[in-house]
Design a protein around this motif. Structure first.
Motif, PDB file in Angstrom:
ATOM      1  N   PHE A  50      -7.106 -16.820  21.934  1.00  0.00           N
ATOM      2  CA  PHE A  50      -6.924 -18.085  22.254  1.00  0.00           C
ATOM      3  C   PHE A  50      -5.620 -18.275  22.976  1.00  0.00           C
ATOM      4  O   PHE A  50      -5.345 -19.397  23.161  1.00  0.00           O
ATOM      5  CB  PHE A  50      -6.788 -18.940  21.049  1.00  0.00           C
ATOM      6  CG  PHE A  50      -8.070 -18.961  20.001  1.00  0.00           C
ATOM      7  CD1 PHE A  50      -9.391 -19.493  20.421  1.00  0.00           C
ATOM      8  CD2 PHE A  50      -8.096 -18.019  18.786  1.00  0.00           C
ATOM      9  CE1 PHE A  50     -10.456 -19.308  19.703  1.00  0.00           C
ATOM     10  CE2 PHE A  50      -9.375 -17.883  18.277  1.00  0.00           C
ATOM     11  CZ  PHE A  50     -10.703 -18.663  18.505  1.00  0.00           C
ATOM     12  N   GLY A  51      -5.249 -17.010  23.458  1.00  0.00           N
ATOM     13  CA  GLY A  51      -3.999 -17.257  24.551  1.00  0.00           C
ATOM     14  C   GLY A  51      -2.754 -17.923  24.013  1.00  0.00           C
ATOM     15  O   GLY A  51      -2.098 -18.636  24.534  1.00  0.00           O
ATOM     16  N   THR A  52      -2.639 -17.364  22.846  1.00  0.00           N
ATOM     17  CA  THR A  52      -1.309 -18.028  22.083  1.00  0.00           C
ATOM     18  C   THR A  52      -0.650 -16.974  21.417  1.00  0.00           C
ATOM     19  O   THR A  52      -0.904 -16.015  21.174  1.00  0.00           O
ATOM     20  CB  THR A  52      -2.050 -19.527  20.994  1.00  0.00           C
ATOM     21  OG1 THR A  52      -0.544 -19.959  20.457  1.00  0.00           O
ATOM     22  CG2 THR A  52      -2.395 -18.731  19.851  1.00  0.00           C
ATOM     23  N   ARG A  53       0.608 -17.529  20.864  1.00  0.00           N
ATOM     24  CA  ARG A  53       1.417 -16.292  20.409  1.00  0.00           C
ATOM     25  C   ARG A  53       1.749 -17.155  18.885  1.00  0.00           C
ATOM     26  O   ARG A  53       1.983 -18.512  19.016  1.00  0.00           O
ATOM     27  CB  ARG A  53       2.904 -16.231  20.945  1.00  0.00           C
ATOM     28  CG  ARG A  53       3.847 -15.554  20.256  1.00  0.00           C
ATOM     29  CD  ARG A  53       4.182 -14.400  20.924  1.00  0.00           C
ATOM     30  NE  ARG A  53       5.287 -13.534  20.337  1.00  0.00           N
ATOM     31  CZ  ARG A  53       5.622 -13.332  18.890  1.00  0.00           C
ATOM     32  NH1 ARG A  53       5.007 -13.862  18.218  1.00  0.00           N
ATOM     33  NH2 ARG A  53       6.723 -12.714  18.572  1.00  0.00           N
ATOM     34  N   ILE A  54       1.660 -16.375  18.001  1.00  0.00           N
ATOM     35  CA  ILE A  54       1.624 -16.861  16.657  1.00  0.00           C
ATOM     36  C   ILE A  54       3.095 -16.344  16.198  1.00  0.00           C
ATOM     37  O   ILE A  54       3.790 -15.342  15.916  1.00  0.00           O
ATOM     38  CB  ILE A  54       0.624 -16.032  15.463  1.00  0.00           C
ATOM     39  CG1 ILE A  54      -0.608 -16.861  15.783  1.00  0.00           C
ATOM     40  CG2 ILE A  54       1.230 -16.858  14.155  1.00  0.00           C
ATOM     41  CD1 ILE A  54      -1.613 -16.347  14.956  1.00  0.00           C
TER      42      ILE A  54
END
Length: 83
Positions: A50-54
């Motif tokens: 999802f092209g995100t950083r958690i």
């Protein structure tokens, strides 16, 4: 968008545990097949897919217990990145 996210997460989990049946609301940790190593795989999958950083403050077990909670997390992260 939420259904697409849930579908991708279900597909990922299903590929790791063929034949397993679960709903979006079921606690995958309580079902007994998920361990801490798989939890880290979930984090890496979500970030890449999802092209995100958690961020560290979101790395709570409660965010990963269900497909529904993971989809909510993705939507929060994507929305935060858009701002």
């Amino acid at each position: 968008m939420s259904q697409d996210i849930r579908g991708e997460i279900r597909t990922f989990i299903g590929a790791k545990f063929p034949g397993l049946s679960f709903t979006d609301e079921q606690d995958i940790f309580a079902l007994g097949f998920v361990n801490s190593l798989f939890a880290m795989e979930l984090v890496m999958f979500i970030e890449k897919a999802f092209g995100t950083r958690i961020p560290n403050e979101e790395l709570k077990l409660d965010n990963f217990r269900t497909v529904e909670r993971m989809a909510d997390l993705v939507q929060r992260r994507v929305a935060a990145a858009a701002h």
